[in-house]
Design an enzyme around this catalytic site. Structure first.
Site, mmCIF file in Angstrom:
data_model
loop_
_atom_site.group_PDB
_atom_site.id
_atom_site.type_symbol
_atom_site.label_atom_id
_atom_site.label_comp_id
_atom_site.label_asym_id
_atom_site.label_seq_id
_atom_site.Cartn_x
_atom_site.Cartn_y
_atom_site.Cartn_z
ATOM 1 N N CYS A 115 52.441 41.316 43.219
ATOM 2 C CA CYS A 115 51.483 41.314 42.097
ATOM 3 C C CYS A 115 51.343 42.684 41.442
ATOM 4 O O CYS A 115 50.939 42.782 40.288
ATOM 5 C CB CYS A 115 50.120 40.814 42.569
ATOM 6 S SG CYS A 115 50.216 39.141 43.186
ATOM 7 N N HIS A 262 45.587 42.332 36.592
ATOM 8 C CA HIS A 262 46.513 41.306 37.095
ATOM 9 C C HIS A 262 45.718 40.016 37.260
ATOM 10 O O HIS A 262 44.601 40.027 37.796
ATOM 11 C CB HIS A 262 47.100 41.761 38.435
ATOM 12 C CG HIS A 262 47.645 40.628 39.235
ATOM 13 N ND1 HIS A 262 48.602 39.769 38.740
ATOM 14 C CD2 HIS A 262 47.342 40.179 40.477
ATOM 15 C CE1 HIS A 262 48.870 38.846 39.657
ATOM 16 N NE2 HIS A 262 48.113 39.072 40.711
ATOM 17 N N ASN A 292 48.368 32.324 38.219
ATOM 18 C CA ASN A 292 48.753 33.675 38.665
ATOM 19 C C ASN A 292 50.280 33.748 38.633
ATOM 20 O O ASN A 292 50.953 33.061 39.399
ATOM 21 C CB ASN A 292 48.197 33.879 40.078
ATOM 22 C CG ASN A 292 48.575 35.216 40.693
ATOM 23 O OD1 ASN A 292 49.502 35.877 40.262
ATOM 24 N ND2 ASN A 292 47.852 35.597 41.739
HETATM 25 O O1 UT7 Z 1 47.665 37.662 43.273
HETATM 26 C C1 UT7 Z 1 47.791 38.143 44.568
HETATM 27 C C2 UT7 Z 1 46.503 38.308 45.198
HETATM 28 N N1 UT7 Z 1 45.911 37.031 45.504
HETATM 29 C C3 UT7 Z 1 44.603 36.894 45.355
HETATM 30 O O2 UT7 Z 1 43.966 37.800 44.906
HETATM 31 C C4 UT7 Z 1 43.968 35.641 45.854
HETATM 32 C C5 UT7 Z 1 42.620 35.965 46.464
HETATM 33 N N2 UT7 Z 1 41.963 34.830 47.066
HETATM 34 C C6 UT7 Z 1 41.519 33.770 46.362
HETATM 35 O O3 UT7 Z 1 41.709 33.716 45.165
HETATM 36 C C7 UT7 Z 1 40.709 32.710 47.067
HETATM 37 O O4 UT7 Z 1 40.489 33.097 48.411
HETATM 38 C C8 UT7 Z 1 41.388 31.314 47.037
HETATM 39 C C9 UT7 Z 1 41.319 30.744 45.639
HETATM 40 C C10 UT7 Z 1 42.837 31.410 47.493
HETATM 41 C C11 UT7 Z 1 40.690 30.338 47.969
HETATM 42 O O5 UT7 Z 1 39.306 30.264 47.640
HETATM 43 P P1 UT7 Z 1 38.204 30.395 48.783
HETATM 44 O O6 UT7 Z 1 36.914 30.239 48.118
HETATM 45 O O7 UT7 Z 1 38.472 31.667 49.520
HETATM 46 O O8 UT7 Z 1 38.482 29.124 49.673
HETATM 47 P P2 UT7 Z 1 38.877 29.025 51.227
HETATM 48 O O9 UT7 Z 1 40.301 29.459 51.429
HETATM 49 O O10 UT7 Z 1 37.839 29.674 52.044
HETATM 50 O O11 UT7 Z 1 38.815 27.474 51.448
HETATM 51 C C12 UT7 Z 1 37.558 26.750 51.366
HETATM 52 C C13 UT7 Z 1 37.835 25.288 51.616
HETATM 53 C C14 UT7 Z 1 38.646 25.016 52.886
HETATM 54 O O12 UT7 Z 1 38.155 23.824 53.459
HETATM 55 P P3 UT7 Z 1 37.117 23.879 54.692
HETATM 56 O O13 UT7 Z 1 37.836 24.617 55.788
HETATM 57 O O14 UT7 Z 1 35.920 24.619 54.197
HETATM 58 O O15 UT7 Z 1 36.879 22.435 54.985
HETATM 59 C C15 UT7 Z 1 40.046 24.788 52.374
HETATM 60 O O16 UT7 Z 1 40.806 23.962 53.237
HETATM 61 O O17 UT7 Z 1 38.608 24.735 50.554
HETATM 62 C C16 UT7 Z 1 39.774 24.092 51.061
HETATM 63 N N3 UT7 Z 1 40.852 24.233 50.106
HETATM 64 C C17 UT7 Z 1 41.040 23.392 49.065
HETATM 65 N N4 UT7 Z 1 40.370 22.300 48.668
HETATM 66 C C18 UT7 Z 1 40.793 21.684 47.547
HETATM 67 C C19 UT7 Z 1 41.810 25.209 50.053
HETATM 68 N N5 UT7 Z 1 42.600 25.001 49.001
HETATM 69 C C20 UT7 Z 1 42.148 23.876 48.378
HETATM 70 C C21 UT7 Z 1 42.565 23.177 47.222
HETATM 71 N N6 UT7 Z 1 41.854 22.087 46.853
HETATM 72 N N7 UT7 Z 1 43.608 23.578 46.483
#
Ligand code: UT7
Length: 336
Positions: A115, A262, A292
């Site tokens: 990135c 980014h 992204n």
């Molecule tokens: O560009 C390079 C750098 N990358 C970034 O900067 C990314 C940084 N991180 C993020 O943008 C966020 O952490 C994400 C968008 C990747 C994820 O969001 P989050 O609020 O951190 O969600 P999480 O990973 O904590 O997941 C919450 C819940 C989980 O379910 P449980 O365990 O609470 O039941 C996941 O399994 O959401 C679930 N989940 C989804 N649900 C529906 C994860 N992905 C999905 C999905 N659709 N696509």
């Protein structure tokens, strides 16, 4: 020492629009979750048979950038190509651009900083121009993410975020005016290398081993991201490196005309915007429509902002990136 400036910008995204609802047909996800957590409504994916690849999209973006710079391919002295999704394991995308654009036998360098790839590549170009070694350097960021993502529910935490596309900039010797690329600032912290990574195929984990092990869960040939950990580090490093760049030029946040972060996650951009008390007009985001696109995200956004008349002569433009490595960086530009 010379100074350098961006003399031309271009971008290209595949025509194929993939909405959140389209992804919900493939995996257990939904539009509300994706929009709420990331801001993304849709992204572009290469469609089989549409003729695109990482290097070909790079060439399409570069062709526009060269046209706008008013220079011919044979005038380019160096190609710097940033990607994490090259067409081939080796050689890199840069040499393919050299061939496809019919350039002289100029050097072609690939940058692997994910990135942060475009900011790193821009910094390399900037140094070569500032020392006087080269007059025109072509910088490309291009990604074909859709070719290597897990579109099952297992991969949903990563796959909904990323999109395909390319952006390009021509970095030229500046003998016009004051300004141009004022400075670039780069960092890395390799102890977090596994938090956002693709483990194989690699020399540690080559294809026969993957086939022999037949992994079902932690599939090493799909990207892994510890989303929350990446998020927490990103907001800190974005703010730090923007401040570092401004201070190096005796500038302050109030001098920023346009910040182009980014496009990692709209929530990250909004966090940075709030931290620096910037208005909506001072921060450019297009993650809503492109997702992204990693190394391509800043040059796509910069090119689009320029097309919309949001990047004008005399403006202070700040680019900032954070991503896998971890790596991060910023560029401070007085637009010419
Ligand atoms: O560009 C390079 C750098 N990358 C970034 O900067 C990314 C940084 N991180 C993020 O943008 C966020 O952490 C994400 C968008 C990747 C994820 O969001 P989050 O609020 O951190 O969600 P999480 O990973 O904590 O997941 C919450 C819940 C989980 O379910 P449980 O365990 O609470 O039941 C996941 O399994 O959401 C679930 N989940 C989804 N649900 C529906 C994860 N992905 C999905 C999905 N659709 N696509």
């Amino acid at each position: 020492m010379y100074t350098s400036y961006i003399s031309g910008l271009g971008h290209y995204v595949p025509e194929n629009v993939v909405t959140n609802d389209d992804l919900a047909q493939l995996m257990d996800t939904n539009d509300a979750w994706i929009q709420e957590r990331t801001g993304i409504k849709e992204r572009r994916h290469i469609k089989k048979g549409d003729g695109n690849s990482t290097s070909i999209m790079g060439v399409k973006a570069a062709t526009i950038a060269l046209e706008r710079a008013g220079i011919q391919p044979e005038e380019i002295d160096l190609i710097v190509f940033a990607t994490l999704s090259p067409d081939m394991y080796f050689p890199g995308g840069g040499v393919q651009v050299q061939d496809l654009m019919g350039m002289r036998t100029i050097p072609a360098l690939d940058v692997r900083n994910q990135c942060s790839g475009f900011v790193y590549a821009l910094s390399v170009a900037d140094q070569f121009v500032k020392t006087g070694m080269y007059k025109h350097v072509l910088v490309i960021g291009s990604e074909n993410h859709s070719g290597g993502l897990d579109f099952t529910t297992r991969g949903r935490g990563v796959s909904v975020i990323f999109g395909d596309g390319a952006g390009a900039a021509v970095v030229s010797r500046n003998d016009k005016d004051k300004g141009g690329i004022l400075s670039t600032h780069l960092h890395s912290e390799g102890k977090h290398k596994d938090e956002l990574s693709l483990q194989g195929p690699s020399t540690n984990y080559w294809v026969p081993q993957i086939i022999a092990e037949d992994p079902q869960d932690d599939i090493p040939y799909y990207p892994y991201m510890n989303g929350q950990f990446v998020f927490k580090n990103a907001v800190v490093r974005f703010a730090e490196v923007i401040k570092e760049g401004l201070e190096a030029n005796q500038l302050s946040v109030s001098d920023i005309d346009l910040l182009i972060p980014h496009q990692a996650n709209l929530r990250i951009s909004q966090f940075v915007q709030r931290k620096f008390k910037l208005s909506d007009d001072q921060v450019y985001n297009n993650i809503q429509k492109f997702g992204n696109t990693t190394a391509a995200s800043i040059p796509i956004a910069l090119s689009e902002a320029w097309e919309e008349g949001k990047v004008k002569s005399g403006d202070l433009i700040v680019l900032a990136a954070f991503g896998s490595g971890f790596t991060w960086g910023s560029a401070i530009i007085r637009w010419i």
